[in-house]
Design an enzyme around this catalytic site. Structure first.
Site, PDB file in Angstrom:
ATOM      1  N   HIS A 126       0.824  -1.206   0.000  1.00  0.00           N
ATOM      2  CA  HIS A 126       0.000   0.000   0.000  1.00  0.00           C
ATOM      3  C   HIS A 126       0.862   1.262   0.000  1.00  0.00           C
ATOM      4  CE1 HIS A 126      -3.671   2.265   1.448  1.00  0.00           C
ATOM      5  NE2 HIS A 126      -2.705   3.100   1.811  1.00  0.00           N
ATOM      6  N   GLU A 127       1.765   1.341   0.969  1.00  0.00           N
ATOM      7  CA  GLU A 127       2.596   2.546   1.092  1.00  0.00           C
ATOM      8  C   GLU A 127       3.519   2.714  -0.113  1.00  0.00           C
ATOM      9  OE1 GLU A 127       1.707   4.660   3.041  1.00  0.00           O
ATOM     10  OE2 GLU A 127       0.553   3.505   4.492  1.00  0.00           O
TER      11      GLU A 127
ATOM     12  N   HIS B 254       1.784   4.610  -2.794  1.00  0.00           N
ATOM     13  CA  HIS B 254       1.849   6.068  -2.622  1.00  0.00           C
ATOM     14  C   HIS B 254       3.214   6.593  -3.051  1.00  0.00           C
ATOM     15  CE1 HIS B 254      -1.931   6.409  -0.639  1.00  0.00           C
ATOM     16  NE2 HIS B 254      -1.578   5.767   0.453  1.00  0.00           N
TER      17      HIS B 254
ATOM     18  N   HIS C 169       3.649   6.572  -6.791  1.00  0.00           N
ATOM     19  CA  HIS C 169       2.782   7.621  -7.338  1.00  0.00           C
ATOM     20  C   HIS C 169       3.494   8.973  -7.248  1.00  0.00           C
ATOM     21  CE1 HIS C 169      -1.554   9.537  -7.172  1.00  0.00           C
ATOM     22  NE2 HIS C 169      -0.881   9.892  -8.243  1.00  0.00           N
TER      23      HIS C 169
HETATM   24 ZN   LIG Z   1      -2.898   5.194   1.941  1.00  0.00          ZN
END
Ligand SMILES: [Zn+2]
Length: 626
Positions: free
Chosen positions: A418-419, A422, A425
């Protein structure tokens, strides 16, 4: 800019499948290890930002000295396009440097919140940032006094100014909510004060609060911590779960009045800013910045209310599998498939995450590898370290950083994926956009992170033959939907209701908060669970509430990423490149448009309904398999 992307560490985010409570014990008394006990390769290397403290101090001085230079453009912005361009470039350059100073100071502080030197540096940069915002507060109102036609002509005749096109469009949209320069200056000066309720909550819940010792699975008394609380909810032993719940919420009960006062302060600040800026409500004020219609928020709550049956069915299924008549909310995290409790050491986690990201292509993979093996990540829980997990970076830096509290659980592996979503991105945005568009909205951010979770889940399902583990993974996905969709919408509804009460002048006390929370909690679960009275205090634990009307984004995002990952996993190469284009676009367009270009229209209920329907199907499938 420097937005922090935190993982949800919330009630019912029930995908943490480990159960060892002594994993990070440094000694037999159950204390957490100190930072110095952790091998360097598992700590982040902040020297990638500055060579050391002297460099940070020198940069701080240099930025502080440069801030007054921005005064030279005041009153002159309507003179020419060149002056506008020069001013905006100067402003953005300084903002970017302040971001970097700020992020460095806060990363250091988060690694050990007890360190007074770290705290003081973080406070200094926060004050400098407020001074900077005071200084630049004339720019927006001045730009907004320039007639649209004149600005268009400036853009046409000034090479480079067209870069700010979307920014100007956005300013035009906000015209009626921006005040005159003196009023803006006054508002900017309130910033530090308005952050106090959040700081009180953070200091209470992270620094001052001490949880009691509770019994772990081996019958040993260990100090309860937020990290251990989540582990203990996964214990097979109902007494361990109940002990953790009562230790955690019982402690919050003791602090409920100071906590409620902080919450009230936050609500009052929200109301103050919404009214000062002529918004209909705090909800309108919050959604305005992303240009999201309030209908999206209201429809989301409605869609979930229309689909509560699968949630209750899922709880019934848990009750059956666990063979109990009464299921408490704190019993809903325990894996219903025993094999689900296998440990996932960090080495294995980063390997699997890397394998899972193949569908996104070589360029994406290369960045993922750099991140996982290049000390961008602070891996383990230590005493004084901020809890939870996040990705945090800044424009003018080689890469963002990831804070983890890795505990060898499968959930932690998903958090890592998940991290990393980010982080990559941000890398792609920073590489392809100017500073002004580097701050993309959460509305797209959480699509980038949950996309990686979806790909990891798919990879694990494809490479796992054991029917029990497959079942566990399905259960994990279902739990994830409960935590990310149902629970976040529950929170979103709580935020809306409590803000409405405050806006109507109803006094916000611990009692109001408790009653409001409990009523909504009951409306979701009905009779499918025993909802212990202490759960009414949940509002006091959730730091996310100090950023109002934001948690709903987790619900829209998981819906969007579920929908888009379906296309990507079907081998649709156009879907991959459309998706990567969205990551590269940063904040250069409104989030609803960015998602539309990536292939999903969030102004319609389709993606949410698709996801909840899939949830219902998975629950049925699990029901048959069990
Ligand atoms: Zn998040």
């Amino acid at each position: 800019m420097k937005r922090k992307y935190e993982i949800l560490m919330l009630l019912l985010f029930a995908v943490l499948l480990g159960f060892s409570c002594s994993q990070t014990d440094g000694d037999s008394s159950g204390a957490l290890p100190e930072r110095k006990d952790i091998a360097e390769e598992y700590t982040w290397n902040l020297n990638d930002l500055y060579s050391g403290l002297e460099a940070w101090e020198a940069e701080f001085q240099s930025v502080e000295n440069s801030i007054p230079e921005l005064k030279t453009y005041q009153g002159k912005l309507d003179h020419s396009g060149d002056i506008i361009l020069e001013c905006l470039k100067k402003r953005d350059e300084l903002a970017s440097r302040i971001d970097k100073l700020y992020v460095y100071a806060h990363l250091a502080m988060d690694s050990d919140t007890r360190n007074p030197e770290f705290q003081s540096r973080a406070n200094r940069i926060a004050s400098l940032e407020v001074r900077f915002h005071e200084m630049v507060s004339y720019i927006v109102p001045e730009l907004q006094t320039i007639a649209g036609k004149t600005l268009e002509r400036y853009i046409e005749n000034t090479p480079g100014l067209d870069m700010y096109g979307h920014y100007f469009h956005d300013l035009n949209r906000s015209r009626s909510h921006i005040l005159n320069p003196d009023q803006e200056r006054l508002l900017a000066m309130t910033g530090d004060m308005a952050r106090t309720p959040g700081r009180v909550h953070e200091m209470l819940t992270v620094t001052d609060i001490r949880f009691p010792k509770v019994k772990n699975e081996e019958g040993k008394w260990v100090e309860l911590s937020p990290g251990r609380y989540y582990q203990m909810l996964y214990s097979e032993d109902p007494d361990v779960r109940r002990g953790a719940f009562e230790g955690m919420y019982g402690t919050y009960e003791k602090f409920q009045n100071v906590n409620a006062a902080a919450f009230d302060g936050m609500l009052k600040a929200d109301i103050f800013y919404a009214r000062a800026r002529n918004f209909e409500s705090t909800l309108h004020a919050s959604l305005f910045s992303d240009n999201i219609p309030t209908d999206v928020y209201d429809n989301l709550i409605e869609s979930v209310h229309n689909n509560l049956e699968p949630l209750r069915k899922y709880m019934e299924l848990r009750k059956q599998v666990l063979g109990v008549d009464n299921l408490h909310l704190y019993d809903t995290s325990v894996p219903i498939v025993p094999e689900a409790g296998e440990k996932v050491p960090y080495e294995e986690a980063r390997q699997k995450v890397l394998e899972a990201l193949h569908p996104l292509g070589e360029d994406y993979l290369k960045l993922a590898k750099e991140g996982l093996y290049g000390r961008w990540i602070d891996v383990y829980e230590t005493r004084g370290k901020t809890n939870g997990a996040y990705s945090w970076g800044t424009y003018d830096a080689p890469h963002p950083y990831i804070l983890m509290n890795y505990n060898d659980t499968r959930d932690n592996m998903f958090t890592l994926a998940h991290e990393l979503g980010h982080t990559i991105h941000s890398m792609l945005t920073n590489k392809n956009q100017p500073y002004i568009y580097s701050d993309y909205s959460l509305f797209v951010a959480e699509v980038a992170s949950t996309m990686n979770e979806a790909l990891l889940l798919d990879h694990l399902l494809k490479t796992t033959e054991d029917p029990n583990i497959r079942l566990a993974l399905m259960d994990q996905w279902a739990d994830n939907i409960v935590g990310t969709l149902y629970t976040q919408v529950l929170f979103a509804e709580f935020e809306k209701t409590i803000h409405e009460k405050a806006e109507a002048g109803i006094p916000i006390t611990a009692e109001t908060l408790n009653e409001t929370y409990m009523a909504i909690l009951k409306s979701y679960y009905g009779d499918s669970l025993v909802l212990d009275d202490l759960y009414k205090l949940t509002w006091g634990r959730i730091g996310h509430f100090y950023r109002s009307f934001y948690v709903y984004v987790y619900a829209t995002s998981i819906s969007a990423s579920t929908y888009l990952s379906g296309k990507i996993l079907d081998g649709n190469s156009q879907a991959v490149s459309d998706y990567l284009d969205m990551l590269k676009a940063g904040g250069s367009d409104y989030p609803i448009n960015l998602l539309k270009n990536a292939g999903v229209d969030m102004s319609k209920p389709d993606a949410v309904n698709y996801t909840l329907q899939k949830f219902g199907e998975i629950v049925d499938e699990m029901s048959r398999a069990l």
